[in-house]
Design a protein around this motif. Structure first.
Motif, PDB file in Angstrom:
ATOM      1  N   TYR A 424       0.743  -0.945  -0.208  1.00 36.27           N
ATOM      2  CA  TYR A 424      -0.090   0.212   0.202  1.00 36.27           C
ATOM      3  C   TYR A 424       1.104   1.347  -0.243  1.00 36.27           C
ATOM      4  N   GLU A 425       1.920   1.156  -0.075  1.00 38.97           N
ATOM      5  CA  GLU A 425       3.202   2.301   0.856  1.00 38.97           C
ATOM      6  C   GLU A 425       3.031   2.839  -0.906  1.00 38.97           C
ATOM      7  N   GLY A 426       3.263   2.230  -1.928  1.00 40.61           N
ATOM      8  CA  GLY A 426       3.724   2.114  -3.487  1.00 40.61           C
ATOM      9  C   GLY A 426       5.902   2.892  -3.186  1.00 40.61           C
ATOM     10  N   ASP A 427       6.081   1.773  -2.414  1.00 45.72           N
ATOM     11  CA  ASP A 427       7.669   2.048  -2.741  1.00 45.72           C
ATOM     12  C   ASP A 427       8.112   0.770  -2.744  1.00 45.72           C
ATOM     13  N   GLY A 428       7.308  -0.363  -3.611  1.00 46.42           N
ATOM     14  CA  GLY A 428       7.945  -1.038  -4.309  1.00 46.42           C
ATOM     15  C   GLY A 428       7.871  -2.497  -3.259  1.00 46.42           C
ATOM     16  N   SER A 429       7.154  -2.588  -2.243  1.00 49.96           N
ATOM     17  CA  SER A 429       6.530  -3.623  -1.690  1.00 49.96           C
ATOM     18  C   SER A 429       5.631  -4.043  -1.887  1.00 49.96           C
ATOM     19  N   LEU A 430       5.676  -5.946  -1.104  1.00 49.96           N
ATOM     20  CA  LEU A 430       4.286  -6.547  -1.560  1.00 49.96           C
ATOM     21  C   LEU A 430       3.946  -7.023  -0.392  1.00 49.96           C
ATOM     22  N   VAL A 431       2.440  -7.582  -0.991  1.00 49.76           N
ATOM     23  CA  VAL A 431       1.981  -8.715   0.332  1.00 49.76           C
ATOM     24  C   VAL A 431       1.440  -9.282  -0.342  1.00 49.76           C
ATOM     25  N   VAL A 432       1.418 -10.615   0.739  1.00 45.06           N
ATOM     26  CA  VAL A 432       1.169 -11.569  -0.091  1.00 45.06           C
ATOM     27  C   VAL A 432      -0.125 -11.944   0.738  1.00 45.06           C
ATOM     28  N   ALA A 433      -0.978 -12.375   0.710  1.00 44.52           N
ATOM     29  CA  ALA A 433      -2.045 -12.927   1.466  1.00 44.52           C
ATOM     30  C   ALA A 433      -2.815 -14.016   0.857  1.00 44.52           C
ATOM     31  N   LEU A 434      -2.880 -14.766   2.142  1.00 46.96           N
ATOM     32  CA  LEU A 434      -2.853 -16.348   1.912  1.00 46.96           C
ATOM     33  C   LEU A 434      -3.572 -16.929   2.894  1.00 46.96           C
ATOM     34  N   CYS A 435      -4.422 -17.885   2.118  1.00 50.66           N
ATOM     35  CA  CYS A 435      -5.047 -18.886   3.758  1.00 50.66           C
ATOM     36  C   CYS A 435      -4.639 -20.566   3.703  1.00 50.66           C
ATOM     37  N   LEU A 436      -4.335 -21.032   4.180  1.00 45.44           N
ATOM     38  CA  LEU A 436      -3.535 -22.170   4.290  1.00 45.44           C
ATOM     39  C   LEU A 436      -4.450 -23.020   5.789  1.00 45.44           C
ATOM     40  N   GLN A 437      -4.366 -24.246   5.321  1.00 40.34           N
ATOM     41  CA  GLN A 437      -5.191 -24.951   6.712  1.00 40.34           C
ATOM     42  C   GLN A 437      -3.969 -24.542   8.088  1.00 40.34           C
ATOM     43  N   ALA A 438      -5.342 -23.886   9.187  1.00 40.38           N
ATOM     44  CA  ALA A 438      -4.557 -23.448  10.786  1.00 40.38           C
ATOM     45  C   ALA A 438      -3.164 -23.704  11.423  1.00 40.38           C
ATOM     46  N   VAL A 439      -3.241 -25.050  11.272  1.00 34.84           N
ATOM     47  CA  VAL A 439      -2.359 -25.778  11.555  1.00 34.84           C
ATOM     48  C   VAL A 439      -1.013 -25.524  11.320  1.00 34.84           C
ATOM     49  N   CYS A 440      -0.956 -25.323   9.792  1.00 39.61           N
ATOM     50  CA  CYS A 440       0.304 -25.164   9.298  1.00 39.61           C
ATOM     51  C   CYS A 440       0.608 -23.914   9.024  1.00 39.61           C
ATOM     52  N   MET A 441      -0.466 -22.420   9.414  1.00 39.01           N
ATOM     53  CA  MET A 441      -0.459 -21.358   9.167  1.00 39.01           C
ATOM     54  C   MET A 441       1.210 -20.580   9.838  1.00 39.01           C
ATOM     55  N   GLY A 442       1.410 -21.480  11.102  1.00 36.65           N
ATOM     56  CA  GLY A 442       2.288 -20.900  12.458  1.00 36.65           C
ATOM     57  C   GLY A 442       3.593 -21.162  11.313  1.00 36.65           C
ATOM     58  N   ASP A 443       3.998 -22.594  10.870  1.00 40.98           N
ATOM     59  CA  ASP A 443       5.274 -22.759  10.759  1.00 40.98           C
ATOM     60  C   ASP A 443       5.445 -22.350   9.140  1.00 40.98           C
ATOM     61  N   PHE A 444       4.695 -22.304   8.343  1.00 40.71           N
ATOM     62  CA  PHE A 444       4.551 -21.040   6.728  1.00 40.71           C
ATOM     63  C   PHE A 444       5.165 -20.617   7.291  1.00 40.71           C
ATOM     64  N   LYS A 445       4.736 -19.073   7.960  1.00 43.65           N
ATOM     65  CA  LYS A 445       5.265 -17.942   8.456  1.00 43.65           C
ATOM     66  C   LYS A 445       6.577 -17.737   8.534  1.00 43.65           C
ATOM     67  N   LYS A 446       7.019 -19.174   9.543  1.00 42.32           N
ATOM     68  CA  LYS A 446       8.000 -18.865  10.358  1.00 42.32           C
ATOM     69  C   LYS A 446       9.166 -19.598   8.915  1.00 42.32           C
ATOM     70  N   PHE A 447       9.016 -20.594   8.405  1.00 43.03           N
ATOM     71  CA  PHE A 447       9.782 -20.354   7.011  1.00 43.03           C
ATOM     72  C   PHE A 447      10.070 -19.712   6.281  1.00 43.03           C
ATOM     73  N   PHE A 448       8.699 -18.375   5.938  1.00 44.42           N
ATOM     74  CA  PHE A 448       8.354 -17.715   4.514  1.00 44.42           C
ATOM     75  C   PHE A 448       9.534 -16.333   5.211  1.00 44.42           C
TER      76      PHE A 448
END
Length: 464
Positions: A424-448
């Motif tokens: 949203y800042e227009g500075d070249g940044s990006l956002v990934v909107a992800l839907c994942l099984q709840a039990v996997c999301m914590g590990d995904f964020k860690k690896f990401f």
């Protein structure tokens, strides 16, 4: 905190002038895949002069919607079933739905405004249990908050418009609401993609996107996976982090000047795919697929008009084994994605059209069920889809009361769905909107984020 949204009114808004009537044939791409509505939501803090009298904003939206539907009249029509689970568009001018509601909370009560269960009440809810001939193709909802802020959400049937077409419509609606003239009329003739024509040839390529996706090893169906609870998270990527991923994907690329460097999308999608395999704890032998949505407007010969209105997209599939994605360099996954994207030529598109035209029935290729059910095709674990909205004009949507303070995709709670959006800042940044099984999301964020930090050890940064 549970927010309370109260419906004030709902009306059907019809074009302000007579438009073309009759049936409009749909393309094969229109009639397959996701046929439900795709939601987007914008939040605003209008100046005081827009808040009095209290119906000023709603009246502006309704009046300008009537005018813009003259040009985008297919959105005022309805779908109609044909034999073989095929569809056509009845341009009958029944109208789009416009809802007015108020919320007994403030925008601050929604926190940082990222997608949450609250959005469910701020977005028009479509009843897919009624006959399809009765469902509006466009629904919009204005919700007023106690603080004077508002949200404007809209949801458009994917059977009628892809993301680029939907954004063209909404931007022209905003222009008319501001009192400006239409900038560019939509190109409505879908016969450029052979809409309504009989089959003329057999497909010349293999089209794996129409095959059933891989299942988890040891399972005979996706029923168990489709029942698992999901959650949605927004992952922010700074411009530097985006460049680091792109650098890492290209680090092991063959030193051949004729080979294009992997793009931001290919690099980020590869990273998402690999992290999902890790977070889901796949065994190395697990087959996995990534769905990719390719815009074909410039790939066709001759190219389609830039403002072609409809679904000018083709889905393709990149496939691999989870072990290879997790253990090999990021460039391996990016190469798989590049290979799938590069397969989409004008000849390939016509072959995909021929494949579908030769089918007797489309029902196995359609998802017409509402969200939050276990019905319809399942493309989640062990698979994933990564859709790019990076090039779409999503931000700066001004209806006359100023640009939004935040925008986001609406609720999407299908395991493995992801969107890559501009920051949203227009500075070249990006956002990934992800839907994942709840039990996997914590590990995904860690690896990401851990895997991005690991790339600091490898070489210099490549800048677009």
């Amino acid at each position: 905190m549970k927010i309370k949204v109260i419906l004030n009114s709902s009306c059907l808004v019809q074009p302000s002038e007579p438009t073309c009537n009759g049936c409009m044939p749909l393309t094969e791409s229109d009639q397959t895949g996701v046929l439900t509505h795709v939601p987007t939501i914008y939040f605003y803090r209008p100046p005081q002069n827009w808040l009095t009298p209290k119906d000023t904003i709603f009246t502006t939206l309704r009046t300008s919607l009537r005018r813009v539907l003259v040009h985008f009249y297919p959105l005022a029509g309805r779908l109609r079933w044909l034999d073989g689970a095929r569809l056509e568009l009845d341009c009958n001018g029944k109208g789009a739905q416009l809802i007015e509601a108020h919320c007994e909370a403030t925008l601050n009560d929604l926190g940082d405004l990222t997608p949450s269960p609250h959005f469910h009440y701020l977005i028009p809810q479509i009843n897919y249990m009624v006959p399809i001939e009765e469902i509006p193709l466009l629904c919009a909802q204005l919700t007023k908050f106690q603080c004077g802020g508002i949200s404007l959400s809209y949801t458009i049937s994917h059977a009628v418009a892809d993301g680029q077409s939907a954004l063209h419509f909404i931007s022209e609606w905003a222009r008319l609401a501001r009192g400006e003239p239409l900038q560019t009329a939509p190109f409505l003739d879908r016969k450029l993609l052979r809409a309504g024509e009989p089959p003329s040839a057999q497909p010349r390529f293999k089209h794996a996107q129409f095959d059933p996706p891989p299942l988890l090893i040891g399972q005979s169906s996706s029923e168990n996976e489709s029942k698992k609870e999901t959650t949605i998270t927004m992952f922010k990527l700074s411009k530097i982090q985006v460049e680091m991923l792109k650098n890492e994907a290209n680090r092991t690329r063959a030193c051949d000047r004729r080979v294009r460097a992997y793009t931001r999308y290919e690099s980020i999608a590869a990273h998402i795919w690999r992290c999902s395999c890790k977070a889901r704890r796949h065994v190395h032998e697990q087959p996995t697929a990534m769905g990719i949505c390719v815009d074909i407007r410039r790939r066709m010969k001759p190219p389609l008009p830039e403002k072609f209105f409809g679904n000018a997209i083709v889905d393709v599939i990149a496939t691999s084994f989870s072990g290879e994605l997790m253990t090999r360099p990021l460039g391996y996954a990016a190469g798989k994605i590049r290979e799938a994207i590069d397969s989409v030529t004008s000849e390939y598109v016509h072959s995909a059209i021929d494949f579908l035209k030769n089918l007797k029935d489309f029902s196995m290729l359609q998802d017409i069920h509402t969200l939050r059910t276990n019905q319809g095709p399942f493309y989640g674990n062990p698979n994933i889809g990564v859709v790019s909205w990076m090039a779409l004009p999503l931000q700066g949507l001004d209806f006359g009361w100023g640009r939004e303070i935040f925008m986001a995709p609406g609720t999407h709670d299908c395991d493995g769905d992801s969107l890559v959006l501009p920051g949203y800042e227009g500075d070249g940044s990006l956002v990934v909107a992800l839907c994942l099984q709840a039990v996997c999301m914590g590990d995904f964020k860690k690896f990401f984020y851990e895997d991005i930090n690991e790339t600091k050890k490898n070489g210099s940064i490549i800048v677009d």
